[in-house]
Design a protein around this motif. Structure first.
Motif: not given
Length: 241
Positions: A215-226
Motif C-alpha cells: 500500500q505504501v508503494q502504491k501510494n507513492m506511485r499514485l503520488e508520483a502520477l498525481c
C-alpha cells in the motif's frame, strides 16, 4: 478516550482477542502520562540479532540514559512526619549532637564501672570510695554468676536446641526450594505460552506487513502520477495562455 484505551492490554490468542486489565499501578501511570503501551514480540522480531541493528539500539539506549532525568517518584506520597523524641531521652541527645556536628564521633563507652580494684592513693582513706569499690565487686560477682549459669544451661540444652533449630531450617529450605521450582515451572510455562501465541500470529503479522508495504508503494506511485498530471496540466494552461 485515549487514556481509557490505554487502560487495557489486548492479548492475542489465536483468532480471538481478549482484554486483560492492566495492574492498578501501571494503569495509573499510563493514565497520568497519557501514553500508549507498546509491547514487544521477541519471538517474532529478529532484527535485534543483526549486529548493526544491535549496535544502533545500544547506542540509542546509551544516549537516552545519558539524557534521562529520573522523576520524583515519591511526590505523590505524604510528607515525612516531624521527628518526635522525648526531650530527656538519649536518642534526642544523640540526634542533636549529630545535627550540630555531622562529622563528630560518638563518645566512647565508659568501662570504668566494670573495673574492680581497691581505691588508690588518697582515695584509700575515703570510706565512700571503698563502698563504691565494694558495689562494683558485687556487680561483677553477679555478672560472673549469671554467665556461669548461662554456660551451664547452654551445655545442658544448647546442643538439642541447635539441633532443633537446624532441623527447622532444613525444613524451611526444602519448602523454599519447592516453591522456587514451582515458580520456575510457571515461568517456563508463561514463556512457552507467549512463544506459542506469538508464533501463531506471526504469519498474519507478516502478511499484514507485506500488505502495508504494498500500500505504501502504491501510494507513492499514485503520488508520483498525481504530480506528473499536475505538472502536465500546468504546462498546458501556460501554453494556452
Amino acid at each position: 478516550s485515549h487514556a481509557g484505551m490505554a487502560m487495557q492490554l489486548v492479548a492475542v490468542n489465536g483468532s480471538q482477542q481478549e482484554s486483560v486489565p492492566l495492574p492498578v499501578s501501571l494503569a495509573r501511570l499510563v493514565e497520568q502520562k497519557n501514553e500508549v503501551l507498546v509491547d514487544a514480540l521477541p519471538y517474532i522480531d529478529k532484527e535485534y540479532e543483526e549486529p548493526n541493528i544491535r549496535d544502533l539500539v545500544d547506542n540509542m539506549v546509551e544516549e537516552e540514559m545519558n539524557q534521562f532525568e529520573p522523576e520524583d517518584y515519591i511526590s505523590s506520597l505524604p510528607p515525612i512526619p516531624p521527628l518526635s523524641l522525648p526531650a530527656d531521652s538519649l536518642l534526642r541527645q544523640e540526634w542533636e549532637r549529630v545535627a550540630a556536628d555531622p562529622d563528630s564521633n560518638i563518645a566512647p563507652l565508659d568501662l570504668s564501672r566494670y573495673e574492680v580494684g581497691p581505691p588508690q592513693g588518697k582515695d584509700a582513706a575515703d570510706p565512700s570510695k571503698w563502698q563504691e569499690a565494694l558495689i562494683k565487686a558485687q556487680n561483677q560477682l553477679e555478672y560472673t554468676a549469671i554467665r556461669t549459669t548461662n554456660a551451664d544451661l547452654l551445655a545442658q540444652y544448647g546442643v538439642n536446641s541447635w539441633r532443633a533449630y537446624n532441623s527447622a531450617m532444613d525444613d524451611s529450605i526444602v519448602l523454599h526450594k519447592a516453591e522456587l521450582e514451582k515458580r520456575r515451572v510457571q515461568v517456563v510455562e508463561v514463556n512457552r505460552k507467549r512463544m506459542a501465541e506469538q508464533l501463531t500470529v506471526e504469519t498474519k503479522i507478516r502478511r499484514l506487513e507485506e500488505r502495508y508495504q504494498l500500500q505504501v508503494q502504491k501510494n507513492m506511485r499514485l503520488e508520483a502520477l498525481c504530480m506528473q498530471m499536475e505538472k502536465a496540466q500546468g504546462g498546458g494552461e501556460q501554453a494556452t495562455a
